[in-house]
Design a protein around this motif. Structure first.
Motif, mmCIF file in Angstrom:
data_model
loop_
_atom_site.group_PDB
_atom_site.id
_atom_site.type_symbol
_atom_site.label_atom_id
_atom_site.label_comp_id
_atom_site.label_asym_id
_atom_site.label_seq_id
_atom_site.Cartn_x
_atom_site.Cartn_y
_atom_site.Cartn_z
ATOM 1 N N SER A 1 47.601 44.064 47.281
ATOM 2 C CA SER A 1 48.165 43.195 46.239
ATOM 3 C C SER A 1 47.103 42.816 45.212
ATOM 4 O O SER A 1 47.377 42.732 44.011
ATOM 5 C CB SER A 1 48.768 41.936 46.859
ATOM 6 O OG SER A 1 47.760 41.129 47.452
ATOM 7 N N LEU A 2 45.862 42.626 45.678
ATOM 8 C CA LEU A 2 44.783 42.289 44.756
ATOM 9 C C LEU A 2 44.514 43.439 43.798
ATOM 10 O O LEU A 2 44.297 43.230 42.596
ATOM 11 C CB LEU A 2 43.512 41.948 45.553
ATOM 12 C CG LEU A 2 42.307 41.444 44.745
ATOM 13 C CD1 LEU A 2 42.664 40.206 43.928
ATOM 14 C CD2 LEU A 2 41.144 41.140 45.681
ATOM 15 N N LYS A 3 44.551 44.673 44.330
ATOM 16 C CA LYS A 3 44.382 45.842 43.454
ATOM 17 C C LYS A 3 45.468 45.881 42.379
ATOM 18 O O LYS A 3 45.199 46.154 41.212
ATOM 19 C CB LYS A 3 44.419 47.131 44.282
ATOM 20 C CG LYS A 3 43.181 47.393 45.101
ATOM 21 C CD LYS A 3 43.336 48.708 45.865
ATOM 22 C CE LYS A 3 42.108 48.987 46.731
ATOM 23 N NZ LYS A 3 42.255 50.248 47.508
ATOM 24 N N ASN B 1 46.897 40.697 35.938
ATOM 25 C CA ASN B 1 47.713 39.508 36.185
ATOM 26 C C ASN B 1 46.897 38.557 37.053
ATOM 27 O O ASN B 1 47.092 38.441 38.258
ATOM 28 C CB ASN B 1 49.024 39.908 36.871
ATOM 29 C CG ASN B 1 49.967 38.725 37.019
ATOM 30 O OD1 ASN B 1 49.705 37.659 36.472
ATOM 31 N ND2 ASN B 1 51.040 38.909 37.758
ATOM 32 N N TYR B 2 45.967 37.841 36.403
ATOM 33 C CA TYR B 2 45.021 37.019 37.156
ATOM 34 C C TYR B 2 45.619 35.694 37.612
ATOM 35 O O TYR B 2 45.037 35.024 38.470
ATOM 36 C CB TYR B 2 43.786 36.749 36.298
ATOM 37 C CG TYR B 2 43.131 38.004 35.770
ATOM 38 C CD1 TYR B 2 42.700 39.003 36.632
ATOM 39 C CD2 TYR B 2 42.943 38.188 34.407
ATOM 40 C CE1 TYR B 2 42.105 40.160 36.151
ATOM 41 C CE2 TYR B 2 42.346 39.333 33.906
ATOM 42 C CZ TYR B 2 41.932 40.327 34.795
ATOM 43 O OH TYR B 2 41.348 41.461 34.313
ATOM 44 N N ASP B 3 46.746 35.307 37.045
ATOM 45 C CA ASP B 3 47.314 33.999 37.383
ATOM 46 C C ASP B 3 47.893 33.953 38.796
ATOM 47 O O ASP B 3 48.157 32.864 39.299
ATOM 48 C CB ASP B 3 48.413 33.639 36.369
ATOM 49 C CG ASP B 3 47.849 33.380 34.996
ATOM 50 O OD1 ASP B 3 46.673 32.976 34.907
ATOM 51 O OD2 ASP B 3 48.567 33.594 33.996
ATOM 52 N N GLU B 4 48.144 35.100 39.433
ATOM 53 C CA GLU B 4 48.763 35.121 40.771
ATOM 54 C C GLU B 4 47.780 35.517 41.861
ATOM 55 O O GLU B 4 48.160 35.686 43.016
ATOM 56 C CB GLU B 4 49.958 36.080 40.764
ATOM 57 C CG GLU B 4 51.060 35.647 39.803
ATOM 58 C CD GLU B 4 52.271 36.573 39.870
ATOM 59 O OE1 GLU B 4 52.308 37.417 40.791
ATOM 60 O OE2 GLU B 4 53.156 36.448 39.026
ATOM 61 N N ILE B 5 46.519 35.680 41.534
ATOM 62 C CA ILE B 5 45.521 36.082 42.527
ATOM 63 C C ILE B 5 45.228 34.925 43.467
ATOM 64 O O ILE B 5 45.093 33.782 43.052
ATOM 65 C CB ILE B 5 44.226 36.540 41.826
ATOM 66 C CG1 ILE B 5 44.479 37.850 41.083
ATOM 67 C CG2 ILE B 5 43.088 36.703 42.822
ATOM 68 C CD1 ILE B 5 43.267 38.362 40.344
ATOM 69 N N LEU C 1 33.007 36.556 43.573
ATOM 70 C CA LEU C 1 33.453 37.276 42.375
ATOM 71 C C LEU C 1 34.845 36.833 41.942
ATOM 72 O O LEU C 1 35.122 36.654 40.750
ATOM 73 C CB LEU C 1 33.435 38.783 42.636
ATOM 74 C CG LEU C 1 32.062 39.460 42.643
ATOM 75 C CD1 LEU C 1 32.201 40.924 43.015
ATOM 76 C CD2 LEU C 1 31.392 39.332 41.289
ATOM 77 N N ILE C 2 35.741 36.649 42.905
ATOM 78 C CA ILE C 2 37.109 36.251 42.549
ATOM 79 C C ILE C 2 37.125 34.812 42.017
ATOM 80 O O ILE C 2 37.868 34.486 41.084
ATOM 81 C CB ILE C 2 38.039 36.413 43.767
ATOM 82 C CG1 ILE C 2 38.213 37.904 44.062
ATOM 83 C CG2 ILE C 2 39.385 35.751 43.519
ATOM 84 C CD1 ILE C 2 39.094 38.214 45.244
ATOM 85 N N GLU C 3 36.300 33.956 42.621
ATOM 86 C CA GLU C 3 36.214 32.592 42.091
ATOM 87 C C GLU C 3 35.716 32.593 40.644
ATOM 88 O O GLU C 3 36.231 31.869 39.779
ATOM 89 C CB GLU C 3 35.290 31.754 42.976
ATOM 90 C CG GLU C 3 35.913 31.387 44.317
ATOM 91 C CD GLU C 3 34.951 30.648 45.222
ATOM 92 O OE1 GLU C 3 33.773 30.513 44.809
ATOM 93 O OE2 GLU C 3 35.359 30.198 46.300
ATOM 94 N N ASN C 4 34.698 33.425 40.379
ATOM 95 C CA ASN C 4 34.211 33.536 39.002
ATOM 96 C C ASN C 4 35.285 34.113 38.078
ATOM 97 O O ASN C 4 35.435 33.687 36.929
ATOM 98 C CB ASN C 4 32.975 34.426 38.944
ATOM 99 C CG ASN C 4 31.693 33.658 39.251
ATOM 100 O OD1 ASN C 4 31.654 32.446 39.114
ATOM 101 N ND2 ASN C 4 30.675 34.364 39.698
#
Length: 793
Positions: A342-344, A351-355, A371-374
């Protein structure tokens, strides 16, 4: 003291003398100053009473610099410039999205006003009526609507403005003119082609009047976003001073308080988004697991009941334990696999709003988590920047570049992590197959029971794991608090920002006082003509012998016909001053000239000749101006024979050109018929011989010569006379004439030349004759008393 030293002394005091000359002129216009003060003070009163009062409302708000505003993760890479993050927060607070969210909490679409004598005052909350608006219908905006009632049940609504803007539900608008008044009942919805409203009389008053104005959201958002002012309380702090100007103090306070609370709510909402996404993802997984758990538990109970098997043997228990442990590990790894997939997909679609942050699902990969937090932090910053800037702005472009770099880095890591995850899954499945080989040696009934029990236990473990993670996310969400806080709620200043009565009246006072004075000063600066004898005396490099008052009559023979007048006394004063320059018993020959025609040299010449004749001296006045003869008309003589006849040889006996004036001791030589060559005649030796002959016959010879600025022959006569009088006239002679005369004296080296100031109006001089008029105009002589004109400058 010599004349040159005296002149230098006056030059040194020029500035003080100028002030002394202007001050009396200012005092002379006191009625104008008084009238100006009255007009300006009345204007200030009108402005103060009619202008809408404006108050400053301010509050203090704390921004935590390390967890800025709507950002939730530290992102040093994006905020490398000192203070840039704090500046961005200030811009965001002032942005239209924040204003829009704030106004949703407030009912500002209807403004209420109360009628006063000079203006309508806006009121808030304590209104006599309540207006409800149906925005799904057309409405009339941006114009005052008046409601008047004489009974408690009905009212009349009128539209005093000439035009209104009609807003339609689709957002379009048009102008509407001349809306007719109508009467309705309080509390009823009223629908017309122009509006749909319901007005209630909440005050219970039997009669009254109220005014309201409808505002659409577009107007309100633009207005409040533009009037908001944000600055640092101190340059070394992160406390913001948020203020605005408002016509109503309570309304301004309500908006600022709602603005700060809205900002905190949006910040908290942004912080909770991560927990909300984690909870949502877990809930999507739990739904299927819960159904499977229920199914397998029911299956296992049915199997035990039908086969009468309730407990497993020791061998079966060992196999069950091993398989259950591997199943749990496999389930966790497959959950990770689904998350990675799903992350890929989110990264591919950007679509960064649903990560969901991996740590929320128990994935303890510090590098991937970081990295994802950044990535989420940069995404939040980009969203905030987009609210106030375009895609082409440097900061938005920098955020887009950082997002692209983080996306690429996370994608590369996901590839490696996904491969490791697949290898772990393959290893666990291989181990599972080995255990299942020994599992097949068990009795069939126990095998079936183990299968059911494995599935039930696996789903139960997954369900418990997900429930635990969900609870952790819910706790994290519940424990979230805004990083920022309200330091000081909004409070309006008790003083009006505008209008300021004291400032208005002070400005009006000074404007009314100094405008007439300024007019006098400007007029003096722009004045090109000589007005003051003191100015003439300061600037001239020759002495000023006397000042002659202005002749207000049509008779130029003032010495003979008005001997006790101030003008006659002026010529006597001139005669006395000349006596100090020429020995008393010496025969006197003098000439009078000026720069241009009209300065009064002929007037001075004939009256000076008159005062000499009255002393018993035999005097002759010669009209040397053969271009524009004038003397003959004053003595009522015919200009049939004169100087031109003698100089041209038409008359050889000079005695025949001498005419009696009609007064004792005064003879006249007129200029005679106008010749074609007056310059050559005056410069001839005949004129010089004539003067020499007349010196034997007369005590005083006075030459009335042409202006030096218009003809050249006058300069040739300077050698024939004992002294020359140069005539200036008040408010007629130009100031540049002074420099011309000074240049004439310096370049030509002319001596015995003196100045006379003619035509002085005592009412227009800032002092009573400055010692030259000797009190003229004060009733000592027979001058007619004239009313002074205070408008004269």
């Amino acid at each position: 003291m010599s004349y040159e030293e005296d002149s230098e002394l006056f030059k040194g005091e020029e500035s003080s003398v100028d002030l002394k000359s202007i001050l009396p002129k200012i005092l002379r216009i006191w009625p104008w100053i008084l009238g100006s003060l009255v007009v300006f003070l009345l204007a200030a009163f009108y402005i103060t009473e009619t202008a809408i009062p404006v108050y400053r409302v301010s509050s203090k708000f704390f921004i935590k610099e390390n967890d800025k505003g709507l950002s939730f993760f530290q992102n040093p890479a994006l905020d490398q410039e000192t203070g840039m993050g704090l500046t961005n927060e200030m811009i965001i607070i002032k942005s239209t999205p924040i204003a829009e969210a704030t106004l949703k909490r407030l009912d500002f679409n209807v403004e209420y006003y109360e009628e006063e004598t000079f203006r309508d005052r806006e009121i808030y909350k304590k209104t006599p009526i309540l207006v409800e608006v149906d925005w799904k219908n057309p409405q009339l905006l941006n114009g005052k609507i008046k409601v008047k009632w004489n009974t408690i049940d009905t009212y009349e609504i009128s539209f005093p403005e000439e035009s209104y803007i009609q807003l339609f539900p689709d957002g379009s608008n048009q102008g509407v003119n001349n809306v007719e008044s109508q009467s309705f009942k309080f509390g009823d919805w009223v629908e017309t082609p122009n509006f749909k409203l319901r007005i209630s009389n909440i005050s219970g008053q039997i009669e009254g009047t109220s005014i309201f104005v409808l505002r659409d959201n577009y107007y309100l958002i633009g207005h409040y976003a533009s009037v908001l002012n944000i600055g640092l309380e101190d340059k070394n702090s992160s406390i913001l001073n948020i203020s605005l100007l408002s016509q109503n103090r309570q309304k301004g306070e309500a908006y600022l308080n709602a603005l700060m609370e809205t900002y905190l709510e949006l910040e908290l909402q942004k912080k909770n988004e991560i927990a909300n996404r984690t909870i949502s993802f877990i809930d999507s997984q739990v739904a299927g697991v819960a159904d499977s758990l229920s199914f397998f538990e029911n299956q296992m109970q049915s199997f035990r009941a039908s086969n009468q098997i309730f407990d497993l043997s020791s061998e079966s228990s060992a196999v069950f334990t091993q398989l259950t442990e591997i199943d749990n590990q496999l389930a966790n790894e497959k959950l990770k696999q689904r998350y990675y997939q799903s992350l890929k997909d989110y990264l591919v679609r950007e679509n960064y709003d649903e990560i969901v942050v991996p740590s929320g699902l128990g994935i303890d990969d510090p590098y991937l988590n970081g990295l994802i937090e950044n990535l989420l932090a940069v995404q939040v910053d980009r969203s905030r920047l987009r609210a106030t800037q375009t895609e082409l702005s440097p900061q938005v472009r920098e955020a887009n570049k950082k997002l692209a770099d983080l996306n690429k880095s996370i994608s590369e890591i996901l590839g490696n992590v996904d491969k490791n995850n697949q290898m772990v899954i393959m290893d666990l499945e291989s181990r599972k197959k080995k255990i299942e080989a020994s599992f097949r040696s068990l009795p069939q009934a126990e095998q079936n029971l183990i299968r059911l029990q494995r599935q039930a236990t696996l789903n139960e473990n997954i369900y418990n794991y997900l429930s635990e993670r969900r609870a952790e996310s819910a706790i994290s969400k519940a424990s979230n608090t805004p990083s920022n806080k309200i330091i000081e709620y909004a409070k309006a200043s008790g003083l009006q920002v505008s209008p300021t009565p004291s400032r208005n009246y002070m400005m009006a006072f000074f404007a009314g006082l100094f405008l007439p004075i300024f007019f006098v000063l400007i007029r003096e600066i722009l004045r090109t003509k000589i007005e003051e004898p003191r100015f003439l005396e300061r600037k001239l490099k020759i002495p000023l012998l006397s000042t002659i008052l202005s002749n207000k009559t049509n008779d130029n023979l003032v010495v003979f016909n008005a001997g006790r007048s101030g003008i006659a006394e002026g010529f006597r004063s001139l005669r006395s001053n000349i006596r100090f320059l020429v020995p008393k018993e010496k025969q006197l020959t003098l000439m009078l000239t000026s720069t241009i025609s009209g300065e009064g040299k002929t007037f001075c010449a004939l009256n000076l000749a008159s005062v000499y004749s009255l002393t018993g001296k035999k005097t002759v006045l010669i009209g040397c101006d053969m271009r524009k003869p004038k003397i003959f008309s004053e003595f009522k003589l015919k200009n049939d024979i004169g100087l031109s006849n003698y100089l041209s040889g038409l008359e050889e006996d000079y005695s025949k050109i001498i005419k009696p004036s009609g007064f004792d001791n005064l003879d006249i030589i007129l200029s005679g018929p106008i010749p074609p060559n007056p310059s050559e005649l005056l410069f001839s030796s005949s004129f010089e011989k004539l003067v020499q002959k007349l010196k034997n016959d007369y005590d005083v010879i006075i030459l009335d010569t042409p202006p030096v600025g218009m003809v050249s022959e006058t300069l040739d006569l300077l050698t024939l006379v004992d002294l020359t009088l140069f005539v200036f006239r008040q408010n007629y002679s130009e100031k540049v004439f002074i420099e011309s005369l000074n240049s004439l004296k310096e370049q030509k080296g002319i001596k015995n030349i003196y100045a006379v100031f003619n035509g002085m109006d005592a009412d227009k001089v800032s002092y009573g004759g400055y010692g030259y008029a000797y009190g003229y105009g004060y009733g000592y002589y027979e001058d007619e008393k004239k009313k002074s004109n205070f408008l004269s400058l």
